[in-house]
Write a protein that holds these residues in place. Structure first.
Motif, PDB file in Angstrom:
ATOM      1  N   ILE A  48       0.834  -1.208   0.000  1.00  0.00           N
ATOM      2  CA  ILE A  48       0.000   0.000   0.000  1.00  0.00           C
ATOM      3  C   ILE A  48       0.871   1.261   0.000  1.00  0.00           C
ATOM      4  N   ASP A  49       0.585   2.110  -0.953  1.00  0.00           N
ATOM      5  CA  ASP A  49       1.216   3.422  -1.068  1.00  0.00           C
ATOM      6  C   ASP A  49       0.162   4.325  -1.716  1.00  0.00           C
ATOM      7  N   ILE A  50      -0.596   4.995  -0.880  1.00  0.00           N
ATOM      8  CA  ILE A  50      -1.767   5.737  -1.354  1.00  0.00           C
ATOM      9  C   ILE A  50      -1.383   6.793  -2.386  1.00  0.00           C
ATOM     10  N   GLU A  51      -0.293   7.483  -2.146  1.00  0.00           N
ATOM     11  CA  GLU A  51       0.129   8.531  -3.086  1.00  0.00           C
ATOM     12  C   GLU A  51       0.412   7.947  -4.471  1.00  0.00           C
ATOM     13  N   LYS A  52       1.140   6.830  -4.505  1.00  0.00           N
ATOM     14  CA  LYS A  52       1.409   6.175  -5.789  1.00  0.00           C
ATOM     15  C   LYS A  52       0.120   5.653  -6.411  1.00  0.00           C
ATOM     16  N   GLY A  53      -0.741   5.089  -5.577  1.00  0.00           N
ATOM     17  CA  GLY A  53      -1.993   4.543  -6.087  1.00  0.00           C
ATOM     18  C   GLY A  53      -2.846   5.594  -6.771  1.00  0.00           C
ATOM     19  N   ILE A  54      -3.003   6.727  -6.118  1.00  0.00           N
ATOM     20  CA  ILE A  54      -3.793   7.817  -6.702  1.00  0.00           C
ATOM     21  C   ILE A  54      -3.124   8.335  -7.970  1.00  0.00           C
ATOM     22  N   TYR A  55      -1.802   8.409  -7.944  1.00  0.00           N
ATOM     23  CA  TYR A  55      -1.050   8.892  -9.106  1.00  0.00           C
ATOM     24  C   TYR A  55      -1.343   8.029 -10.336  1.00  0.00           C
ATOM     25  N   TYR A  56      -1.236   6.728 -10.181  1.00  0.00           N
ATOM     26  CA  TYR A  56      -1.447   5.840 -11.323  1.00  0.00           C
ATOM     27  C   TYR A  56      -2.921   5.791 -11.745  1.00  0.00           C
ATOM     28  N   LEU A  57      -3.821   5.838 -10.783  1.00  0.00           N
ATOM     29  CA  LEU A  57      -5.243   5.858 -11.139  1.00  0.00           C
ATOM     30  C   LEU A  57      -5.597   7.113 -11.926  1.00  0.00           C
ATOM     31  N   LYS A  58      -5.012   8.236 -11.542  1.00  0.00           N
ATOM     32  CA  LYS A  58      -5.295   9.481 -12.263  1.00  0.00           C
ATOM     33  C   LYS A  58      -4.703   9.449 -13.676  1.00  0.00           C
ATOM     34  N   LEU A  59      -3.505   8.870 -13.819  1.00  0.00           N
ATOM     35  CA  LEU A  59      -2.948   8.715 -15.163  1.00  0.00           C
ATOM     36  C   LEU A  59      -3.911   7.914 -16.049  1.00  0.00           C
ATOM     37  N   SER A  60      -4.423   6.843 -15.498  1.00  0.00           N
ATOM     38  CA  SER A  60      -5.350   5.983 -16.235  1.00  0.00           C
ATOM     39  C   SER A  60      -6.673   6.694 -16.507  1.00  0.00           C
ATOM     40  N   ALA A  61      -7.172   7.416 -15.505  1.00  0.00           N
ATOM     41  CA  ALA A  61      -8.448   8.126 -15.661  1.00  0.00           C
ATOM     42  C   ALA A  61      -8.360   9.206 -16.730  1.00  0.00           C
ATOM     43  N   GLU A  62      -7.185   9.810 -16.869  1.00  0.00           N
ATOM     44  CA  GLU A  62      -7.002  10.824 -17.917  1.00  0.00           C
ATOM     45  C   GLU A  62      -7.192  10.233 -19.309  1.00  0.00           C
ATOM     46  N   LYS A  63      -7.039   8.912 -19.411  1.00  0.00           N
ATOM     47  CA  LYS A  63      -7.267   8.219 -20.685  1.00  0.00           C
ATOM     48  C   LYS A  63      -8.659   7.594 -20.724  1.00  0.00           C
ATOM     49  N   ASN A  64      -9.526   8.025 -19.794  1.00  0.00           N
ATOM     50  CA  ASN A  64     -10.910   7.559 -19.720  1.00  0.00           C
ATOM     51  C   ASN A  64     -11.024   6.056 -19.494  1.00  0.00           C
ATOM     52  N   ASN A  65     -10.166   5.521 -18.638  1.00  0.00           N
ATOM     53  CA  ASN A  65     -10.296   4.128 -18.232  1.00  0.00           C
ATOM     54  C   ASN A  65     -11.444   4.014 -17.230  1.00  0.00           C
ATOM     55  N   GLU A  66     -12.422   3.195 -17.562  1.00  0.00           N
ATOM     56  CA  GLU A  66     -13.643   3.121 -16.751  1.00  0.00           C
ATOM     57  C   GLU A  66     -13.362   2.694 -15.315  1.00  0.00           C
ATOM     58  N   LEU A  67     -12.583   1.659 -15.141  1.00  0.00           N
ATOM     59  CA  LEU A  67     -12.308   1.151 -13.797  1.00  0.00           C
ATOM     60  C   LEU A  67     -11.580   2.187 -12.949  1.00  0.00           C
ATOM     61  N   ALA A  68     -10.639   2.910 -13.544  1.00  0.00           N
ATOM     62  CA  ALA A  68      -9.900   3.933 -12.807  1.00  0.00           C
ATOM     63  C   ALA A  68     -10.820   5.083 -12.406  1.00  0.00           C
ATOM     64  N   LEU A  69     -11.687   5.498 -13.323  1.00  0.00           N
ATOM     65  CA  LEU A  69     -12.625   6.582 -13.015  1.00  0.00           C
ATOM     66  C   LEU A  69     -13.545   6.203 -11.862  1.00  0.00           C
ATOM     67  N   ILE A  70     -14.075   4.996 -11.896  1.00  0.00           N
ATOM     68  CA  ILE A  70     -14.987   4.556 -10.838  1.00  0.00           C
ATOM     69  C   ILE A  70     -14.237   4.391  -9.517  1.00  0.00           C
ATOM     70  N   ALA A  71     -13.021   3.849  -9.588  1.00  0.00           N
ATOM     71  CA  ALA A  71     -12.232   3.690  -8.367  1.00  0.00           C
ATOM     72  C   ALA A  71     -11.955   5.041  -7.715  1.00  0.00           C
ATOM     73  N   LEU A  72     -11.570   6.028  -8.511  1.00  0.00           N
ATOM     74  CA  LEU A  72     -11.318   7.365  -7.964  1.00  0.00           C
ATOM     75  C   LEU A  72     -12.600   7.986  -7.422  1.00  0.00           C
ATOM     76  N   GLY A  73     -13.689   7.820  -8.149  1.00  0.00           N
ATOM     77  CA  GLY A  73     -14.956   8.345  -7.662  1.00  0.00           C
ATOM     78  C   GLY A  73     -15.313   7.767  -6.307  1.00  0.00           C
ATOM     79  N   GLU A  74     -15.133   6.460  -6.164  1.00  0.00           N
ATOM     80  CA  GLU A  74     -15.466   5.803  -4.897  1.00  0.00           C
ATOM     81  C   GLU A  74     -14.499   6.204  -3.787  1.00  0.00           C
TER      82      GLU A  74
END
Length: 206
Positions: A75-101
């Motif tokens: 677990i590394d929350i900062e890294k996790g959010i960083y990678y999820l946001k990179l993915s969400a910027e490309k409109n990855n559905e799972l990343a967008l929902i994960a960040l929303g939640e």
């Protein structure tokens, strides 16, 4: 077709991965994470997902984010959010929902309803995600993140219900049965209860 040979598949995936092929790197990351065909190895999974993520693969960026958010001992929350946001910027559905939640729950990061709504709305409106459409419907019913708007709530819930989301069907059934936000409509209530029941939601029954 030739007989399945997992080790040969992995051998060729590794060759392709070493040549910078993102899809091979991503597959290896998933293979080592799932641990079905080879012993589970999170370090190897991260290694290959990082290779793919560096090459801009949204799926690997999302998978890395989820590993760093949820995988015990990594677990590394900062890294996790960083990678999820990179993915969400490309409109990855799972990343967008994960960040929303994540931002809606406000457990591992500071509660941020605006960001939660932002990510869910992209997944709902741009990608047609039934899960995100359901959540948008709930947002408009609850009236906490955005101003209550039952028409918009029904709009999103109906979109999700048409994709056989049993929870959206159940919420619509409640709306039409309870006579609170909209006039009672028994026919519609029964219709959506039946849809939800057929989608295997046990508490859809009266």
């Amino acid at each position: 077709f030739c007989p399945r040979n997992i080790m040969k598949s992995i051998f060729y995936f590794k060759q392709a991965a070493s040549n910078g092929i993102c899809i091979a790197q991503n597959h290896l990351g998933k293979i080592y994470y799932n641990g079905v065909y080879v012993p589970k190895d999170i370090n190897q999974s991260i290694y290959y997902h990082k290779m793919s993520a560096k090459n801009g693969d949204a799926n690997s960026q999302c998978n890395l984010g989820l590993i760093y958010i949820y995988e015990q001992n990594y677990i590394d929350i900062e890294k996790g959010i960083y990678y999820l946001k990179l993915s969400a910027e490309k409109n990855n559905e799972l990343a967008l929902i994960a960040l929303g939640e994540i931002y809606k729950q406000g457990i591992i990061v500071k509660l941020n309803n605006e960001l939660a709504f932002h990510y869910y709305s992209i997944a709902a409106d741009k990608l047609g995600s039934s899960m995100a459409q359901k959540q948008m419907g709930v947002f408009y019913i609850m009236g906490k993140i955005v101003k209550r708007n039952i028409n918009k709530a029904i709009y999103y819930l109906e979109l999700s219900a048409k994709k056989n989301d049993y929870q959206s069907q159940y919420i619509l059934a409640l709306l039409y049965y309870e006579n609170y936000f909209v006039p009672r409509n028994i026919n519609l209530a029964i219709y959506y209860y039946t849809l939800s029941a057929n989608s295997h939601m046990n508490n859809s029954l009266f």
